[in-house]
Design an enzyme around this catalytic site. Sequence first.
Site, PDB file in Angstrom:
ATOM      1  N   ASP A  56      -5.909  -4.535  -1.365  1.00  0.00           N
ATOM      2  CA  ASP A  56      -5.270  -4.577  -0.050  1.00  0.00           C
ATOM      3  C   ASP A  56      -5.425  -6.002   0.525  1.00  0.00           C
ATOM      4  OD1 ASP A  56      -4.017  -3.391   2.160  1.00  0.00           O
ATOM      5  OD2 ASP A  56      -5.916  -2.914   3.134  1.00  0.00           O
ATOM      6  N   HIS A  57      -4.363  -6.533   1.104  1.00  0.00           N
ATOM      7  CA  HIS A  57      -4.383  -7.854   1.747  1.00  0.00           C
ATOM      8  C   HIS A  57      -4.986  -8.952   0.871  1.00  0.00           C
ATOM      9  CE1 HIS A  57      -2.773  -6.528   5.582  1.00  0.00           C
ATOM     10  NE2 HIS A  57      -3.487  -5.438   5.408  1.00  0.00           N
ATOM     11  N   ASN A  79      -7.938   3.202   7.103  1.00  0.00           N
ATOM     12  CA  ASN A  79      -9.275   2.653   6.960  1.00  0.00           C
ATOM     13  C   ASN A  79     -10.130   3.069   8.155  1.00  0.00           C
ATOM     14  OD1 ASN A  79     -11.409   0.989   6.065  1.00  0.00           O
ATOM     15  ND2 ASN A  79     -10.672  -0.744   7.243  1.00  0.00           N
ATOM     16  N   HIS A 133       1.085   0.018   7.383  1.00  0.00           N
ATOM     17  CA  HIS A 133      -0.324  -0.358   7.607  1.00  0.00           C
ATOM     18  C   HIS A 133      -0.748   0.115   8.993  1.00  0.00           C
ATOM     19  CE1 HIS A 133      -1.283  -3.320   4.315  1.00  0.00           C
ATOM     20  NE2 HIS A 133      -0.024  -3.016   4.066  1.00  0.00           N
ATOM     21  N   GLY A 134      -2.057   0.159   9.199  1.00  0.00           N
ATOM     22  CA  GLY A 134      -2.563   0.455  10.544  1.00  0.00           C
ATOM     23  C   GLY A 134      -2.270   1.865  11.002  1.00  0.00           C
ATOM     24  N   GLY A 166      -7.386  -1.306  12.913  1.00  0.00           N
ATOM     25  CA  GLY A 166      -8.466  -1.034  13.870  1.00  0.00           C
ATOM     26  C   GLY A 166      -7.991  -0.085  14.955  1.00  0.00           C
TER      27      GLY A 166
END
Length: 286
Positions: free
Chosen positions: A81-82, A228, A204-205, A177
């Site tokens: 990831d990233h 995450n 994402h996110g 986050g």
Amino acid sequence: MENHMIHYAKDQSFAVPQMNINGLIWIEGVLSAAEKLNAPIIIGTTDKNIEYLGGYDFIYQTIKNKIKAMQITVPVSIHLDHGLTVENCKSAVDAGYDSVMFDGSKLSIEENIKLTKEVVDYAHAKGVIVEGEVGAVGGEEDGLIGQVRYADIDDCIALVEQANIDTLAPALGSVHGKYQGEPNLGFEEMEILGQKIDIPLVLHGASGISNSDLQRAIDLGHAKINFNTEINISWSNQLRDTLNESEELFNPQKILKPSIGAIEKTAERIINICGANQQNKVFTQR
Ligand code: 13P
């Protein structure tokens, strides 16, 4: 990416959940959930955390060994990831990863295309698929901080066509986050993108986005959704509760086991909302 789990998910209108791990107990929790729900999953390791996780080879082999030890039968794909640099993406490919993401979010679109293509050429030669990113997912992930920058549709098309990526993460308002206020996703842009490009989209996110918005994103072409924060919040809440129960407690298993249960429970919720439960199938390419 014929017969890849993300391709299949797009065809079947569900999303493969990518769940990021932060050590052995995360691996155990997400694998247990996947096996229980008969679901294909993607285990993500974010590049910023690789040193903490022990390096590309170590964490890749650890996940593989855990899959074997737990006798996991569902397909599990291992993803970078990233990826922060071209070199790092190549290291993950060399370690055996099934897919890598090149994070070009801080670059001009021209530079992003050039470097993403370099990753694609290297990865494709070894049967590894590549996720590209346009715009920037905001918020903070493992110390990586950034502002939201909406993806430009023409830039998305240029990256897909010129870099030959397999999946695209267009930043359309989601953040890593915790969200400050309500998430405000660019559904109109998703709809336009869905009409203009054919490859699966990646969201994402996802922690903190409502189930109905996640479903809408899936309906508009997202076939991989990344989590995450939500997993880490449930893990840390449980860990705090367990430690607060008794100051005498020092047995690591008694402290950690309930937190593995919390990871597993959250992973089950994630698999279910992505619609990946009971989607086990044999894929020739992960
Ligand atoms: P969250 O922080 O919302 O869980 O997002 C994770 C993610 O997108 C990893 O790439």
